[in-house]
Write a protein that holds these residues in place. Structure first.
Motif, PDB file in Angstrom:
ATOM      1  N   GLY A  36       0.830  -1.199   0.000  1.00 23.34           N
ATOM      2  CA  GLY A  36       0.000   0.000   0.000  1.00 23.34           C
ATOM      3  C   GLY A  36       0.863   1.247   0.000  1.00 23.34           C
ATOM      4  O   GLY A  36       1.743   1.404   0.852  1.00 23.34           O
ATOM      5  N   LEU A  37       0.616   2.123  -0.966  1.00 25.06           N
ATOM      6  CA  LEU A  37       1.302   3.411  -1.043  1.00 25.06           C
ATOM      7  C   LEU A  37       0.362   4.445  -0.444  1.00 25.06           C
ATOM      8  O   LEU A  37      -0.696   4.738  -1.009  1.00 25.06           O
ATOM      9  N   ILE A  38       0.718   4.965   0.726  1.00 28.62           N
ATOM     10  CA  ILE A  38      -0.185   5.838   1.463  1.00 28.62           C
ATOM     11  C   ILE A  38       0.475   7.193   1.697  1.00 28.62           C
ATOM     12  O   ILE A  38       1.687   7.352   1.553  1.00 28.62           O
ATOM     13  N   GLY A  42      -1.262  15.095  -2.470  1.00 30.72           N
ATOM     14  CA  GLY A  42      -0.076  15.861  -2.830  1.00 30.72           C
ATOM     15  C   GLY A  42       1.225  15.274  -2.331  1.00 30.72           C
ATOM     16  O   GLY A  42       2.286  15.888  -2.494  1.00 30.72           O
ATOM     17  N   ALA A  43       1.179  14.069  -1.749  1.00 29.41           N
ATOM     18  CA  ALA A  43       2.406  13.462  -1.207  1.00 29.41           C
ATOM     19  C   ALA A  43       3.330  12.945  -2.299  1.00 29.41           C
ATOM     20  O   ALA A  43       4.516  12.730  -2.058  1.00 29.41           O
ATOM     21  N   GLY A  44       2.781  12.709  -3.507  1.00 29.73           N
ATOM     22  CA  GLY A  44       3.598  12.199  -4.613  1.00 29.73           C
ATOM     23  C   GLY A  44       3.255  10.777  -5.027  1.00 29.73           C
ATOM     24  O   GLY A  44       3.968  10.180  -5.834  1.00 29.73           O
ATOM     25  N   LYS A  45       2.156  10.230  -4.517  1.00 28.73           N
ATOM     26  CA  LYS A  45       1.802   8.828  -4.775  1.00 28.73           C
ATOM     27  C   LYS A  45       1.561   8.576  -6.265  1.00 28.73           C
ATOM     28  O   LYS A  45       2.118   7.636  -6.846  1.00 28.73           O
ATOM     29  N   ALA A 199       2.554  -9.221  -8.127  1.00 29.32           N
ATOM     30  CA  ALA A 199       2.975  -8.130  -7.246  1.00 29.32           C
ATOM     31  C   ALA A 199       2.034  -6.950  -7.467  1.00 29.32           C
ATOM     32  O   ALA A 199       1.658  -6.657  -8.609  1.00 29.32           O
ATOM     33  N   VAL A 200       1.659  -6.284  -6.394  1.00 31.30           N
ATOM     34  CA  VAL A 200       0.713  -5.166  -6.466  1.00 31.30           C
ATOM     35  C   VAL A 200       1.251  -4.000  -5.653  1.00 31.30           C
ATOM     36  O   VAL A 200       1.667  -4.177  -4.502  1.00 31.30           O
ATOM     37  N   LEU A 201       1.218  -2.817  -6.257  1.00 29.08           N
ATOM     38  CA  LEU A 201       1.479  -1.567  -5.545  1.00 29.08           C
ATOM     39  C   LEU A 201       0.270  -0.681  -5.772  1.00 29.08           C
ATOM     40  O   LEU A 201      -0.042  -0.333  -6.912  1.00 29.08           O
ATOM     41  N   ALA A 202      -0.444  -0.342  -4.700  1.00 30.72           N
ATOM     42  CA  ALA A 202      -1.690   0.406  -4.816  1.00 30.72           C
ATOM     43  C   ALA A 202      -1.661   1.634  -3.929  1.00 30.72           C
ATOM     44  O   ALA A 202      -1.373   1.539  -2.735  1.00 30.72           O
ATOM     45  N   ALA A 203      -1.978   2.794  -4.518  1.00 29.85           N
ATOM     46  CA  ALA A 203      -2.152   4.017  -3.738  1.00 29.85           C
ATOM     47  C   ALA A 203      -3.520   3.961  -3.075  1.00 29.85           C
ATOM     48  O   ALA A 203      -4.539   3.748  -3.748  1.00 29.85           O
ATOM     49  N   LEU A 204      -3.552   4.142  -1.761  1.00 33.27           N
ATOM     50  CA  LEU A 204      -4.783   3.981  -0.996  1.00 33.27           C
ATOM     51  C   LEU A 204      -4.935   5.113   0.010  1.00 33.27           C
ATOM     52  O   LEU A 204      -3.951   5.566   0.595  1.00 33.27           O
TER      53      LEU A 204
END
Length: 266
Positions: A36-38, A42-45, A199-204
């Motif tokens: 999880g990309l949290i 505006g953080a840059g995700k 593989a999973v990278l998800a902005a949440l």
């Protein structure tokens, strides 16, 4: 069978109109992980996801990909078709340009696997049917995508990703438009993809769901990685106050971490 894959970002920096969006970011995504990309707005995700998908060129740094334990190669060394077979990007709030039927939009996920003007192979048709079934879209298959609700469209776009049978999925806020039932369904599907060797990278933004389903969380703030680790190590009261500006109740349970915001910290 899926290959093993590792996607790595090294010292990524990116600025737009003089504003530093990403600042010396480094992270790695490997087979079997749902990460999880949290971080706040505006953080840059979104920018990091686009850089790691090869859709946005960083000002400095590089993105590399290793398959089946082979030496790392720059993502730029793979052709567009090779990248599309390995890696799928699910954007935030995509608006279809053409009034296609749902099954035809899902079928576009097979584009990397055949040459233009050739018909769909049995493998293509099987992958499309499987994707429609996974996302519970069989009853909507003939609907025009421009008539769908936001949640129905998001499920259709995810089905397009699954139809392509990628190893790596990069998803930008995949559950934002969904009701609670379909939020859980979406996260279950992404987690299952990782369990099967993907593989999973998800902005949440839903921190409780991120903690429930993700094996790792990467916390971004002002373009920098503040924390990278297990949900219980990342979702601390101190990090929530520093990054999100909130005081929150953090309840650590066997099934994950539950976050209950209390008040803003000014």
């Amino acid at each position: 069978m899926m290959m093993t894959a590792t996607l790595s970002a090294q010292t990524i920096s990116f600025a737009r109109d003089g504003n530093h969006i990403l600042d010396n970011v480094a992270m790695q995504l490997s087979s079997g992980e749902i990460v999880g990309l949290i971080g706040p707005n505006g953080a840059g995700k979104s920018s990091l996801l686009r850089v790691m998908a090869g859709l946005q060129q960083a000002d400095t740094g590089s993105v590399s990909l290793s398959l089946d334990d082979a030496d790392k190669k720059s993502l730029n060394d793979f052709s567009g078709r090779e990248r599309a077979q390995i890696l799928a990007y699910l954007p935030q709030q995509e608006i279809p340009a053409w009034p296609l039927q749902v099954e035809h939009l899902v079928g576009l996920g097979r584009a990397p696997w055949h040459t233009p003007l050739t018909g769909k192979s049995p493998a293509d048709k099987q992958a499309i049917e499987r994707a429609l079934e996974q996302t519970e879209l069989q009853s909507l298959r003939q609907r025009i995508v421009t008539t769908l609700s936001g949640g129905e469209l998001q499920r259709t776009l995810l089905a397009r990703v699954f139809a392509g049978e990628p190893q790596i999925i990069l998803a930008d806020e995949p559950i934002a438009a969904l009701d609670p039932y379909h939020q859980l369904h979406m996260m279950e599907l992404l987690a299952e993809h990782a369990q099967q060797g993907g593989a999973v990278l998800a902005a949440l933004h839903d921190l409780s769901l991120a903690a429930r389903f993700c094996s790792r969380l990467v916390l971004l703030h002002r373009g920098k990685v503040v924390a990278d680790g297990s949900p219980i190590d990342v979702l601390t009261t101190e990090n929530l106050q520093q990054v999100y500006g909130i005081s929150a109740y953090v309840d650590c349970r066997d099934e994950g971490v539950v976050i209950i915001p209390r008040k803003r910290v000014l």
